[in-house]
Design a protein around this motif. Sequence first.
Motif, short mmCIF file in Angstrom:
data_model
loop_
_atom_site.label_atom_id
_atom_site.label_comp_id
_atom_site.label_asym_id
_atom_site.label_seq_id
_atom_site.Cartn_x
_atom_site.Cartn_y
_atom_site.Cartn_z
N THR A 198 36.05 36.60 -2.69
CA THR A 198 36.29 37.99 -3.03
C THR A 198 37.77 38.27 -2.80
OG1 THR A 198 34.06 38.65 -2.39
CG2 THR A 198 35.71 40.39 -2.55
N TYR A 199 38.48 38.56 -3.87
CA TYR A 199 39.91 38.87 -3.77
C TYR A 199 40.05 40.34 -3.44
CZ TYR A 199 40.23 34.47 -6.36
OH TYR A 199 40.11 33.16 -6.76
N LEU A 200 40.75 40.64 -2.36
CA LEU A 200 41.00 42.01 -1.94
C LEU A 200 42.48 42.31 -2.13
CD1 LEU A 200 38.89 42.13 1.35
CD2 LEU A 200 38.26 43.00 -0.91
N ASN A 201 42.77 43.30 -2.93
CA ASN A 201 44.16 43.62 -3.26
C ASN A 201 44.46 45.09 -3.03
OD1 ASN A 201 43.27 41.43 -5.64
ND2 ASN A 201 45.18 40.97 -4.60
N GLN A 202 45.62 45.34 -2.46
CA GLN A 202 46.15 46.69 -2.31
C GLN A 202 47.49 46.76 -3.01
OE1 GLN A 202 43.48 45.43 0.60
NE2 GLN A 202 45.61 44.83 0.82
N TYR A 203 47.71 47.83 -3.76
CA TYR A 203 48.97 48.04 -4.46
C TYR A 203 49.51 49.42 -4.16
CZ TYR A 203 47.34 44.23 -7.55
OH TYR A 203 46.87 43.05 -8.06
N VAL A 204 50.82 49.50 -4.01
CA VAL A 204 51.50 50.78 -4.08
C VAL A 204 52.28 50.78 -5.39
CG1 VAL A 204 53.55 50.00 -2.76
CG2 VAL A 204 52.98 52.43 -2.87
N LEU A 205 52.20 51.91 -6.11
CA LEU A 205 52.79 52.01 -7.45
C LEU A 205 53.66 53.24 -7.55
CD1 LEU A 205 49.35 51.14 -8.34
CD2 LEU A 205 51.03 49.96 -9.74
N VAL A 206 54.71 53.11 -8.34
CA VAL A 206 55.70 54.18 -8.51
C VAL A 206 55.87 54.44 -10.00
CG1 VAL A 206 58.12 54.84 -8.19
CG2 VAL A 206 56.92 53.59 -6.38
N ARG A 207 55.80 55.73 -10.37
CA ARG A 207 56.13 56.08 -11.75
C ARG A 207 57.52 56.70 -11.78
NH1 ARG A 207 52.72 58.68 -16.72
NH2 ARG A 207 54.37 58.30 -18.25
N LEU A 208 58.34 56.16 -12.68
CA LEU A 208 59.70 56.66 -12.89
C LEU A 208 59.88 56.83 -14.39
CD1 LEU A 208 62.55 57.36 -11.89
CD2 LEU A 208 63.08 54.91 -11.98
N GLY A 209 59.90 58.06 -14.87
CA GLY A 209 60.04 58.31 -16.29
C GLY A 209 58.92 57.67 -17.08
N ASP A 210 59.27 56.77 -18.02
CA ASP A 210 58.27 56.15 -18.88
C ASP A 210 57.86 54.77 -18.40
OD1 ASP A 210 60.56 54.75 -19.42
OD2 ASP A 210 60.54 55.09 -21.59
N SER A 211 58.15 54.45 -17.14
CA SER A 211 57.83 53.12 -16.62
C SER A 211 57.16 53.22 -15.25
CB SER A 211 59.10 52.27 -16.49
OG SER A 211 59.65 52.00 -17.77
N ILE B 1 51.18 57.77 2.13
CA ILE B 1 52.51 57.57 1.54
C ILE B 1 52.59 58.23 0.16
CG2 ILE B 1 52.13 55.39 0.27
CD1 ILE B 1 54.77 54.43 1.68
N CYS B 2 51.43 58.39 -0.49
CA CYS B 2 51.42 59.02 -1.81
C CYS B 2 51.90 60.47 -1.71
CB CYS B 2 50.01 58.98 -2.41
SG CYS B 2 49.32 57.33 -2.51
N ARG B 3 51.42 61.16 -0.68
CA ARG B 3 51.83 62.55 -0.47
C ARG B 3 53.29 62.62 -0.02
NH1 ARG B 3 48.87 63.66 3.98
NH2 ARG B 3 50.61 62.87 5.22
N ASP B 4 53.67 61.71 0.87
CA ASP B 4 55.00 61.80 1.48
C ASP B 4 56.12 61.36 0.55
OD1 ASP B 4 53.65 62.57 3.76
OD2 ASP B 4 53.64 60.55 4.64
N ALA B 5 55.84 60.41 -0.35
CA ALA B 5 56.92 59.82 -1.15
C ALA B 5 57.02 60.36 -2.57
CB ALA B 5 56.74 58.30 -1.20
N THR C 77 58.57 60.34 -9.77
CA THR C 77 57.64 61.42 -10.07
C THR C 77 56.33 61.28 -9.30
OG1 THR C 77 58.54 61.52 -12.29
CG2 THR C 77 56.42 62.62 -11.93
N SER C 78 55.82 60.04 -9.25
CA SER C 78 54.50 59.82 -8.67
C SER C 78 54.47 58.52 -7.90
CB SER C 78 53.44 59.80 -9.78
OG SER C 78 52.15 59.55 -9.26
N VAL C 79 53.92 58.56 -6.71
CA VAL C 79 53.63 57.36 -5.93
C VAL C 79 52.13 57.33 -5.70
CG1 VAL C 79 53.96 56.19 -3.71
CG2 VAL C 79 55.90 57.33 -4.82
N PHE C 80 51.49 56.21 -6.01
CA PHE C 80 50.06 56.13 -5.77
C PHE C 80 49.66 54.77 -5.23
CE2 PHE C 80 51.04 55.39 -10.18
CZ PHE C 80 50.14 54.46 -10.68
N TRP C 81 48.43 54.71 -4.75
CA TRP C 81 47.94 53.60 -3.94
C TRP C 81 46.60 53.17 -4.49
CZ3 TRP C 81 43.65 53.01 -0.72
CH2 TRP C 81 43.74 52.11 0.35
N VAL C 82 46.40 51.87 -4.71
CA VAL C 82 45.15 51.35 -5.27
C VAL C 82 44.64 50.23 -4.37
CG1 VAL C 82 44.07 50.20 -7.25
CG2 VAL C 82 45.87 51.88 -7.63
N HIS C 83 43.36 50.28 -4.08
CA HIS C 83 42.71 49.25 -3.27
C HIS C 83 41.46 48.81 -4.01
CE1 HIS C 83 40.77 48.09 0.89
NE2 HIS C 83 40.97 47.05 0.11
#
Length: 269
Positions: free
Chosen positions: A43-56, A71-75, A26-32
Motif C-alpha cells: 500500500t503506497y501512502l503519499n502526502q503532497y503539498v501543492l501550490v497554485r501560482l497563476g495558471d500553473s 499550512i493550507c490556511r497559513d500559507a 493563490t492557493s496552498v493545499f494538502w493531499v493524503h
Amino acid sequence: MKNTEELLAAVLAGEHGPRPADLVATSVFWVHHGTRLAGGNTTYLNQYVLVRLGDSFGGCAFEAGEVDPSICRDASGTSVDTLLREAPKPLRIATLDAYLSSVRPHREAQEAEPVTLPAGTPETRALARDAAIAGLLDIDAGAKVALIGVVNPLVAAIRERGGDPLLCDFNLRATQWGDPVTDDMHEVLDTADAVVATGMTLSNGSFDTVLTRCRERGVPLVVYAQTGSAVARAFLGRGVTALSAEPFPFSQFSAEPTTLYRYRAAAGT
C-alpha cells in the motif's frame, strides 16, 4: 548551476523570471492518499503539498509529519518570496516548482514530448506511466539500473527494457516479487550503470547527492517527477539526462486521459 540551493538563490534574485516578491501563491493545499494496485502486496501512502501560482501548479511529496494541513490556511495568499525563504522544505520545493512551471509551463516547452496516459484503471494507467519512464533509459541488456524510489510497475518496466534493477527506498523493504530493497542509496549509486530517481529526492534532500554522484561517475540520470518536475527540468543537461515530468493533477487522481512530458538532454551535454 550545481545544486538546488544555487537554483533557489537564482530564482530569488530574479534570474529566471519575475521577482518572487511580486507574486502571490493563490492557493496552498494538502493531499493524503493511499493506493494498493491489483495483484500487489504494497500500500503506497503519499502526502503532497501543492501550490497554485497563476495558471500553473507546483507539487512536492513529503514524509508523514513533515507538513500539517494547517499550512493550507497559513500559507495561501502568501508572497512567493516569503515561501521560498521561510516555508518548510516541502512547501519551498512546491513553490519553486510552481514558479518555474509558471515561467515556462511544460505544455508550452518545445523540447518536451507529450505522452498521453490512457483512460482506465489505476493499474492500466500506472503501467503506461512507468513504461513511458523506462522508455527514457538507453541501456544495454543486463545493465545495472539503480531505482531510487521504488514502485513495482516501474521495476517490471526496467526489467522489460533489459535492465537489472538495484533498488533503494526509505519505506519499502521488498518488491511484490521479493526483490530486496536497501535504504542506503550509496549502495546502488556506486555500482549502477544508470540511475532512475523519483522527484521526491528533492523533498528529502537527497537529489543534490544523486546529481553530484552521477556527474562524478558519468552515469546517466533519469528523473521521474510528480514532485518538483519543473525543478528537475532546470538540471536537464546539467547532470539530469532525461526527465518524465508529470504536473498536477497527477495520473492517480484521474481515470481520464492525462499528459506527462518527457525530456531528453541534448547530445553532448
